[in-house]
Design an enzyme around this catalytic site. Sequence first.
Site, mmCIF file in Angstrom:
data_model
loop_
_atom_site.group_PDB
_atom_site.id
_atom_site.type_symbol
_atom_site.label_atom_id
_atom_site.label_comp_id
_atom_site.label_asym_id
_atom_site.label_seq_id
_atom_site.Cartn_x
_atom_site.Cartn_y
_atom_site.Cartn_z
ATOM 1 C CD1 TRP A 156 11.663 -63.848 -37.870
ATOM 2 C CD2 TRP A 156 12.131 -64.923 -39.787
ATOM 3 N NE1 TRP A 156 12.576 -63.095 -38.582
ATOM 4 C CE2 TRP A 156 12.878 -63.727 -39.757
ATOM 5 C CE3 TRP A 156 12.258 -65.765 -40.897
ATOM 6 C CZ2 TRP A 156 13.742 -63.353 -40.787
ATOM 7 C CZ3 TRP A 156 13.116 -65.389 -41.934
ATOM 8 C CH2 TRP A 156 13.860 -64.195 -41.859
ATOM 9 C CG HIS A 177 16.531 -62.670 -34.521
ATOM 10 N ND1 HIS A 177 15.351 -63.184 -34.967
ATOM 11 C CD2 HIS A 177 17.493 -63.187 -35.333
ATOM 12 C CE1 HIS A 177 15.569 -63.995 -35.988
ATOM 13 N NE2 HIS A 177 16.864 -64.018 -36.221
ATOM 14 C CE LYS A 222 17.160 -61.286 -38.807
ATOM 15 N NZ LYS A 222 17.346 -62.308 -39.839
ATOM 16 C CG ASP A 242 25.270 -63.397 -40.674
ATOM 17 O OD1 ASP A 242 24.036 -63.362 -40.522
ATOM 18 O OD2 ASP A 242 25.838 -64.152 -41.465
ATOM 19 C CD GLU A 245 12.895 -66.545 -35.052
ATOM 20 O OE1 GLU A 245 12.241 -67.388 -35.710
ATOM 21 O OE2 GLU A 245 14.136 -66.521 -35.031
ATOM 22 C CG HIS A 275 14.882 -70.035 -33.283
ATOM 23 N ND1 HIS A 275 14.565 -69.547 -34.527
ATOM 24 C CD2 HIS A 275 14.093 -71.129 -33.088
ATOM 25 C CE1 HIS A 275 13.619 -70.305 -35.065
ATOM 26 N NE2 HIS A 275 13.317 -71.267 -34.214
ATOM 27 C CG ASP A 310 21.290 -67.515 -38.610
ATOM 28 O OD1 ASP A 310 20.514 -67.887 -37.712
ATOM 29 O OD2 ASP A 310 21.031 -66.610 -39.407
ATOM 30 C CG ASP A 354 17.572 -70.403 -36.488
ATOM 31 O OD1 ASP A 354 17.991 -70.948 -37.522
ATOM 32 O OD2 ASP A 354 16.949 -69.327 -36.493
ATOM 33 C CG ASP A 371 17.283 -66.273 -33.484
ATOM 34 O OD1 ASP A 371 18.410 -65.848 -33.198
ATOM 35 O OD2 ASP A 371 17.083 -67.039 -34.440
HETATM 36 C C1 RNT Z 1 15.856 -65.817 -39.339
HETATM 37 C C2 RNT Z 1 15.196 -66.508 -38.193
HETATM 38 C C3 RNT Z 1 14.475 -67.772 -38.532
HETATM 39 C C4 RNT Z 1 15.198 -68.657 -39.500
HETATM 40 C C5 RNT Z 1 14.655 -70.054 -39.582
HETATM 41 C C6 RNT Z 1 15.118 -70.765 -40.792
HETATM 42 O O1 RNT Z 1 16.580 -64.730 -38.959
HETATM 43 O O2 RNT Z 1 16.119 -66.741 -37.185
HETATM 44 O O3 RNT Z 1 14.157 -68.439 -37.372
HETATM 45 O O4 RNT Z 1 16.562 -68.747 -39.192
HETATM 46 O O5 RNT Z 1 13.288 -70.021 -39.463
HETATM 47 ZN ZN ZN Z 2 15.501 -67.984 -35.575
#
Ligand code: RNT
Ligand code: ZN
Length: 413
Positions: free
Chosen positions: A179, A256, A222, A288, A220, A280, A290, A320, A253
């Site tokens: 990523w 994303h 985004k 945001d 990955e 992820h 995470d 993640d 993810d």
């Molecule tokens: C960031 C991505 C990525 C990170 C990790 C730490 O937006 O999701 O995967 O969170 O690699």
């Molecule tokens: Zn991620």
Amino acid sequence: MTNYELAKEKYAKHGIDTEHALEVLATIPVSIHCWQGDDVGGFESKGSLTGGIQTTGNYPGKARNAKELMDDFDVVLSLVPGSKRINLHAIYAITDEKVERDRLEPKHFDAWIDYAKSRGIGVDFNPTFFSSPKMKDGLSLSSPDEETRQYWVRHGKASRKISAYIGEKMGSPCLCNLWIPDGYKEVPADRLGPRLRLKKSLDEIYSVKYDPKYIIDSCESKVFGIGLESYTVGSAEFYQNYCALNGLCCLLDNGHFHPTESVADKIPSLLAFHEHVALHVTRPVRWDSDHVVRFDDELREIAKEIIRNHAEHRVLIGLDYFDASINRVAAWVTGARNMYKALLNALLLPNEELASYQDSANFTKMLAVSEEYTTFPFGDVWDEFCRRQNVPVGLDWLAVVDQYEKDVLSKRV
Ligand code: RNT
Ligand code: ZN
């Protein structure tokens, strides 16, 4: 009769075998990210986290070195049931002196391999293309500066070598996920140029071939990052095409994408074309991502797509999220337990029956039956899973975390 036995009977009346569900659940690997323990800090000298991702909060007890991170992860392992893996990032290399990321070697991860082997868990890996002074103007693999681009290509190659080594040593393929944060805050004047440079960089990184027994390569995508709102080089379309044409695996993810997109729906779309799909699992909140994974609708839908397509060994599940505002071990455990809960929930649904209603256009029954299961005694089966896996049942795990906070985390000042 125990609660579990009652639940088992109730499910059995509807043709659902809870014993089988428990057996399958125990075999599904979930890769737990190491970076929840130290806010994605890593062990390089203390720079700040950059690259369109952020941790907020300063809850005490963050792991400051490899020993502390391993200790904390041991607590996580003791509180989360199931077949676990640890997901590492290149910045967690264990070295005597500072090693540039393009110079990292397999031996810098030997201590992690020993750690994982002695705990009976698998290992996955990620090159780290963020939080580095070697990025130029926030760019890595798409940089127009050739020296910068080459540095990051070397890091990508070094990371794949490390991953293949880990896979070989562990006897289980290591997912090597790439990523990059590259993008722009302002609407760019050239959208193609950076993508062509990224493509060239990927061609160079993936030109080295490894045995798929040891490494699975994923990319990955985004949609945007914080401070990089207008453009992301590694978009979903970019990587889906790149991966399809080059035999790589896409990593989704679920933080994303645009908030109304269903990432669960993307899983079968990719399964139609790829042997593997990597995930992820995270929780986006407004702009945001995470946040700690909760047992919410999206998580349940993701798990259903894995289970009802019998793809539990084709979808490579990784977590993640990183929350620095609450006890980090508790954050880790909550999200990881929720992942397994969602998989169990999906295993306890009459998936084939529901699909048959869809095929016979009996949408009334499809809806009514699936709603009926929302109040089934799923929690009793979950408790039984925890019991059999020798991890605390119910909220008992929180007492362990509280004690650990008192004895260990609170002393890290
Ligand atoms: C960031 C991505 C990525 C990170 C990790 C730490 O937006 O999701 O995967 O969170 O690699
Ligand atoms: Zn991620």
